[in-house]
Design a protein around this motif. Sequence first.
Motif, short mmCIF file in Angstrom:
data_model
loop_
_atom_site.label_atom_id
_atom_site.label_comp_id
_atom_site.label_asym_id
_atom_site.label_seq_id
_atom_site.Cartn_x
_atom_site.Cartn_y
_atom_site.Cartn_z
N LYS A 1 0.85 -1.19 0.00
CA LYS A 1 0.00 0.00 0.00
C LYS A 1 0.89 1.24 0.00
N THR A 2 0.63 2.18 -0.95
CA THR A 2 1.54 3.32 -1.11
C THR A 2 1.02 4.61 -0.50
N GLY A 3 -0.15 4.66 0.02
CA GLY A 3 -0.56 5.93 0.61
C GLY A 3 -1.98 5.92 1.13
N PHE B 53 -6.27 6.23 0.93
CA PHE B 53 -7.29 7.19 0.53
C PHE B 53 -6.96 8.61 0.96
N ALA C 149 -4.05 10.00 1.68
CA ALA C 149 -2.90 10.54 0.93
C ALA C 149 -3.32 10.96 -0.47
N GLU C 150 -4.14 10.14 -1.12
CA GLU C 150 -4.62 10.50 -2.46
C GLU C 150 -5.47 11.77 -2.40
N PHE C 151 -6.30 11.88 -1.36
CA PHE C 151 -7.15 13.06 -1.22
C PHE C 151 -6.30 14.31 -1.01
N GLN D 9 -3.25 14.79 -2.02
CA GLN D 9 -2.59 15.08 -3.30
C GLN D 9 -3.58 15.77 -4.25
N PHE D 10 -4.82 15.30 -4.29
CA PHE D 10 -5.84 15.90 -5.14
C PHE D 10 -6.11 17.35 -4.75
N ARG E 51 -3.35 20.08 -5.66
CA ARG E 51 -3.14 20.48 -7.05
C ARG E 51 -3.57 21.93 -7.23
#
Length: 134
Positions: free
Chosen positions: A4-6, A8, A10-12, A14-15, A18
């Motif tokens: 597992k790289t990050g 939910f 972590a993705e949020f 990053q989103f 932006r």
Amino acid sequence: MKEKTGGFIAEFKQFIARGNVMDMAVGVIVGGAFKAIADSLTADIIMPVIGIFVKENSFADLSVTVGSAVITYGNFINAVLNFLIMALVVFCLIKGINSFHRKKEEAPAAPPAPSKEEVLLTEIRDLLKEKADA
């Protein structure tokens, strides 16, 4: 087994981080504030002027009764006026931005800096010219 790289969260993050998402958020906030200005322009300036001619202070009072239903078409007219004002302002902004970009594109580009070879050849040419003139 896949690592597992990050997740939910972590993705949020990053989103959200932006730039275009932040720009959109600022645009929504400014747009909401501008809507209040457009509403005030319609209600406080345009409608009283129109009211002189149609004998109504606000289109919101305009309605028609069909049976037991009351259709308040005046609110719709106010909404259309607000939309037209907003569309006109957005059109003017886009037109101005496009005009700015066209002027920027039309400006001639600066000539590129001469390379080392070109500088050396220019020096050789000038030295040969001096030698021929002497």
